[in-house]
Design a protein around this motif. Structure first.
Motif: not given
Length: 803
Positions: A178-188, A791-803
Motif C-alpha cells: 500500500q502507498l498513500g499520501g495526504e495534505t492537511v489544511d493549513g499544515g504539512s 487534525q484539520p481537514r485532510t485530503i489524500g489518496f491510497n492505493a493497495r495491490y494484493s497478490f
C-alpha cells in the motif's frame, strides 16, 4: 434516576415484540444481501458475533479499510460506547461505557488502566501509554463492553479491546503493498508505505511479515520568544514490523511465535495554547502575543519517542477432539521518552512566586519524563466441550517491572544571580540526588506481581437456554522505591512502599434463544482495578491550606465495579440486517479519581466511595440492497458520583476536594455518541467495482477531569504570577471554560477495486471541524491553559495491490 426494574421490563418487552417482526427469509436472488457472519474469540473460544451473550462490537479488516481507521483512536470513532481521550501522540486513554475517573497524567505511573488492550493473546495495555499500533493486516478489532475481569483480569474493569492479527497460512503465498499520501489544511504533508507477505515454507511451516512506515503531517504552529513562528511542529513518524511463524508438525499441535516492533517519533504535540504566561496579550512591559487556533507558544523543541517490542509464543495442542491445551507466553519491552516545554510552569514559580528576574525565569526548562517497562506473562489454560457443556479454565502469572523518572534541568540556573529563591532546597546547596541546575528529580522503580486462577463454564439448560458461570481468583503485590529531590520537591530518598490485594471476580450470564433469529441475554459481572501508592506532594510549592488538604495521602484502594446488564441480538430481514442492543447499570466502589493538588503542582488519586454508570447501546447493520450497506452505532450514558469527598482545615472550614461532589458526572466520556456509516457499490467496468463511503461521528459535551465541572465548568485564573512577568497587566484574571464542547466529524472516501487493486481518494474531517479533545493546564491555569485538538481537514489518496 432511572427506575431499573421498569426500564428492564420495557427493554425486554420491546426486544420480544421485535422478534415477531422478523421478515421471512430472502429469495435466492436476494441472497447476496445476507450479512457475512463474523467469528470472534471474546470468550477464549471461537463463536459468531451474534452468539456472544453480552455486548461486543467487531471491526473487521474490510470495515477498518473502508472507514480509514489505522489505529485505536480512529477505530473508536466508529464504535459506540468506547471513547479515546487524546493526550498527545502515543498517550491515549481508553474509556468504555463512560466509566472513567479522569485523565491519568504523565507523572502518575502507579495508576492502572480501566480498559485492557490485547494483541491476540498478549496484554499490551499500559496506563496513559496505550500503544498506537498500526492496524495494517489486522483481521479484526474486538471491543468487549463491560467488566471482563473473569477472563482478562485487573485492567479490564470497564471492558477489553483486542487486536486479532491475520495468521500465517501454509496453503498459499500472498501479500499486499500500500502507498498513500495526504495534505492537511493549513499544515504539512504526510504519507505511508505498508505491506505484508505470507510465505509457505513447507507443508507445516509458514511465515507472515508485516511492515509499515507512516509519516505524520504537522499542523500546529509554535510562536517563539524572539517573535518568529515555527510551522507544523507536531509532525513525526511511525514505523513497525510484525513477524509471525506458524509451525504445525502434526494435526494436534500448532506453535506460533510472534514478534511485534514499533517506533514512534514525534517532534511536538497537538496542543493549542489558550493562555501562556510567557506569551499572552495582557502584558505591557513584554511584547503582547495573541495565540490563535492551532497555535502554541514554546521556548524549546518538544518530542515524544516510543519504542515498543512484543515477543510472544502461543502453543495449541489438541489432547482429543473435545479438549484443547493452550499456552501463551509473552515478553514486552517498552521505552517511552516525553520532553515537554515547562518554561511557563517554571516561570510561574521562579518569576511569579519567588520574584526572580527575567534572567532567571526566562531560562529554558525542559521537563523530561522517561518510562521503561518490562512485562512477562504466562497463561496456561484448558478448554473443552461435551454434549451440552463448554468450559475453559486456566492459570495466569505476570511480572511487571516499570521504571519511571522525571527531570527538570534548567541550564544556567545555578550560575545566574538569584534574588528570592529559598536556599534550603537549592540544588546547588543540598547534597541530594539532583544534579547541578536540576530543579526537580524523581526516580520511581516498582514491581508488580500477580497470580490468578480463572474458569468459565457454559451449560445448555435446554435447547433455548444457556447458563454461563465464571470466576477469577487473583493475588497482587506491588512494591515501589520513591526518590524525589530538587528545588520543587520535598526531598524523599529511597522510601519503600508496598500495597497488595487479593479477591475474586465472578460473572453469571443467561442466554435465551426466542428463535433462530432472536437472542436475549442477561448478566451480572464484577471487575476490579488494583490500588496503588501516591507520590508525595511538592510541599515547597504548596500554600499552607493546600499542604493541609492534600498532604499525607500515601496510598489509594482497589476500585471495583459490579455490572448488571440485559440485551438482545436480532437477525432481521432474512439475514440482511442485524440489530443488537444492551442496557446496563454499573455500580462503582472506590473510584480512583485524579485530583490536581492546587498550588502544589502535584496530582493525587482519591477514592470516591460510590459512583454509577447507566446507559443503553444500539448497533444496527443493514444491507437493504445488494449495492448499499449502512450501519448505525449509538450509545447514551448517564454517569454520576454518589459520594462527596471533603477536607476540613485547622479553622474548621470544610471544602469539597477536587470537584468530587455528589451529582457530578464522570469525566472523559460523553453522554451521547453516534456513528453512522454508509457504503454504496457500483460497477465501473466488467472487472472494476466503484464504491463511495461516508462516515459521520457525533460526540457530545464532556470533561477532562472531575473537577472541571465545578462552577458550571467556568474557571477564572488570577494572573498574579504575571506581576513580575510583563506587568503591570491589562487585566487581573483570565476566564475560560473547562468543558469540552461536542463536535461532529464527517469522513468521505471514493474509490474502485478489482481482484488485485483497491485505490481511492479520501477526505477526513470534511467539515474542517476544530474539536477540543482534552484540557491541559499547568499550575491550575496560572502558567498555561491549553487544549489538545484534532487534525484539520485532510485530503489524500491510497492505493493497495494484493497478490
Amino acid at each position: 434516576m432511572i427506575n431499573k426494574p421498569r426500564f428492564k421490563r420495557t427493554f425486554l418487552g420491546i426486544s420480544v415484540a421485535m422478534s415477531f417482526a422478523v421478515s421471512a427469509p430472502l429469495s435466492q436472488a436476494e441472497s447476496s444481501r445476507v450479512i457475512e457472519e463474523v467469528l470472534v474469540t471474546a470468550r477464549k473460544q471461537s463463536e459468531t458475533l451474534q452468539n456472544v451473550p453480552f455486548s461486543i462490537a467487531a471491526m473487521t479488516e474490510d470495515k477498518l479499510q473502508r472507514s480509514g481507521a489505522t489505529d485505536i483512536e480512529s477505530m473508536a470513532a466508529n464504535v459506540a460506547g468506547i471513547t479515546i481521550q487524546n493526550l498527545g501522540p502515543g498517550q491515549s486513554q481508553v474509556a468504555i461505557r463512560g466509566i472513567s475517573a479522569g485523565q491519568i497524567v504523565r507523572d502518575q505511573p502507579g495508576v492502572k488502566e480501566q480498559v485492557g488492550v490485547y494483541m491476540d493473546e498478549s496484554v499490551i495495555s499500559m496506563s496513559l501509554f496505550t500503544p498506537d499500533l498500526d492496524f495494517y493486516d489486522v483481521n479484526r478489532v474486538e471491543v468487549l463492553r463491560g467488566p471482563q475481569g473473569t477472563l482478562f483480569g485487573s485492567g479490564s474493569l470497564a471492558g477489553t479491546v483486542r487486536y486479532i492479527t491475520n495468521q500465517p497460512d501454509v496453503m498459499a503465498m500472498s501479500g499486499s503493498v500500500q502507498l498513500g499520501g495526504e495534505t492537511v489544511d493549513g499544515g504539512s504533508e504526510g504519507g505511508n508505505v505498508k505491506g505484508h507477505w505470507n510465505v509457505p515454507l513447507s507443508e507445516t511451516l509458514a511465515l507472515r511479515v508485516v511492515g509499515y512506515h507512516q509519516q505524520y503531517a504537522g499542523y500546529i504552529d509554535a510562536h517563539q520568544p524572539n517573535g518568529s513562528v515555527k510551522d507544523d511542529v507536531n509532525d513525526g513518524s511511525r514505523e513497525g514490523l510484525r513477524l509471525a511463524l506458524s509451525f504445525q508438525p502434526s494435526d494436534a499441535l500448532t506453535i506460533t511465535p510472534k514478534l511485534v516492533y514499533q517506533s514512534i517519533e514525534m517532534n511536538g504535540f497537538n496542543r493549542e495554547d489558550d493562555y501562556n504566561l510567557l506569551g499572552n496579550p495582557y502584558t505591557t512591559s513584554r511584547t503582547p502575543l495573541t495565540i490563535g487556533d492551532y497555535e502554541q507558544f514554546t521556548q524549546l523543541e518538544e518530542k515524544f519517542e516510543d519504542d515498543f517490542l512484543l515477543l510472544d509464543l502461543t502453543i495449541n495442542y489438541d489432547l482429543n477432539e473435545n479438549l484443547l491445551l493452550t499456552s501463551v507466553s509473552s515478553y514486552t519491552d517498552r521505552d517511552v521518552l516525553v520532553v515537554r516545554d515547562a518554561s511557563s510552569l517554571n516561570a510561574s514559580v521562579l518569576g511569579g512566586s519567588f520574584g526572580e528576574s527575567a534572567a532567571v525565569y526566562e531560562l529554558d526548562a525542559p521537563l523530561v519524563d522517561a518510562t521503561e517497562a518490562e512485562v512477562m506473562t504466562q497463561e496456561l489454560r484448558l478448554s473443552g466441550s461435551q454434549d451440552s457443556l463448554q468450559w475453559v479454565a486456566g492459570v495466569f502469572y505476570s511480572d511487571v517491572e516499570r521504571h519511571y523518572g522525571q527531570s527538570l534541568p534548567v541550564s544556567g540556573y545555578d550560575a545566574t544571580t538569584r534574588t528570592a529563591a529559598p536556599d534550603s532546597q537549592d540544588p546547588g546547596v543540598t547534597a541530594g540526588r539532583n544534579a547541578v541546575d536540576e530543579l526537580y528529580y524523581s526516580d520511581i522503580p516498582y514491581q508488580l506481581e500477580q497470580v490468578a486462577v480463572f474458569g468459565e463454564l457454559s451449560y445448555d439448560l435446554s435447547e433455548k437456554t444457556m447458563l454461563v458461570v465464571g470466576a477469577r481468583f487473583f493475588d497482587y503485590e506491588e512494591t515501589r522505591v520513591l526518590s524525589f529531590d530538587g528545588l520543587y520537591a520535598d526531598s524523599v530518598l529511597d522510601k519503600k512502599s508496598k500495597v497488595s490485594s487479593d479477591g475474586v471476580s465472578p460473572r453469571v450470564m443467561l442466554r435465551y434463544d426466542v428463535s433462530d433469529d432472536v437472542m436475549l441475554n442477561a448478566q451480572v459481572s464484577k471487575g476490579f482495578r488494583l490500588g496503588g501508592i501516591n507520590d508525595p506532594v511538592n510541599a515547597t510549592l504548596c500554600t499552607p491550606a493546600d499542604a493541609a488538604t492534600f498532604g499525607g495521602r500515601d496510598a489509594f484502594e482497589d476500585e471495583t465495579l459490579t455490572n448488571y446488564e440485559v440485551g438482545s441480538k436480532l437477525t432481521l430481514l432474512g439475514g440482511s440486517a442485524t440489530l443488537n442492543t444492551s442496557l446496563f447499570y454499573s455500580d462503582i466502589k472506590d473510584l480512583q479519581a485524579t485530583v490536581n493538588a492546587g498550588s502544589c503542582s502535584s496530582r493525587l488519586i482519591y477514592n470516591v466511595p460510590k459512583a454509577h454508570s447507566t446507559g443503553i447501546e444500539l448497533e444496527l447493520l443493514s444491507r437493504p440492497t445488494t449495492n448499499l450497506e449502512f450501519s448505525v452505532s449509538a450509545s447514551y450514558v448517564n454517569t454520576e458520583l454518589d459520594s462527596t469527598v471533603t477536607s476540613t482545615n485547622g479553622a474548621n472550614v470544610t471544602t469539597v476536594v477536587g470537584g468530587i461532589r455528589e451529582g457530578n458526572e464522570l469525566p472523559t466520556a460523553p453522554g451521547f455518541e453516534l456513528a453512522i456509516s454508509a457504503s454504496y457499490y457500483f460497477p465501473v467496468t466488467e472487472t472494476w467495482e466503484g464504491y463511495a463511503n461516508a462516515t459521520y461521528q457525533n460526540i457530545a459535551k464532556r470533561y477532562t477531569q472531575i473537577g472541571d465541572q465545578e462552577n458550571g465548568g467556568k474557571d477564572s485564573v488570577a494572573l498574579h504570577d504575571g506581576a513580575n512577568i510583563g506587568g503591570p497587566l491589562t487585566q487581573s484574571n483570565y476566564d475560560y471554560d473547562r468543558s469540552l464542547e461536542g463536535y461532529q466529524i464527517v469522513n468521505l472516501r471514493l474509490g474502485m477495486k478489482n481482484d488485485s487493486w483497491d485505490t481511492g481518494i479520501f477526505v477526513r474531517n470534511a467539515g474542517n471541524e476544530r474539536a477540543e479533545l482534552s484540557l491541559d493546564t499547568e499550575r491550575g491555569g496560572q502558567a498555561r491553559v491549553s487544549h489538545y485538538v484534532n487534525q484539520p481537514r485532510t485530503i489524500g489518496f491510497n492505493a493497495r495491490y494484493s497478490f
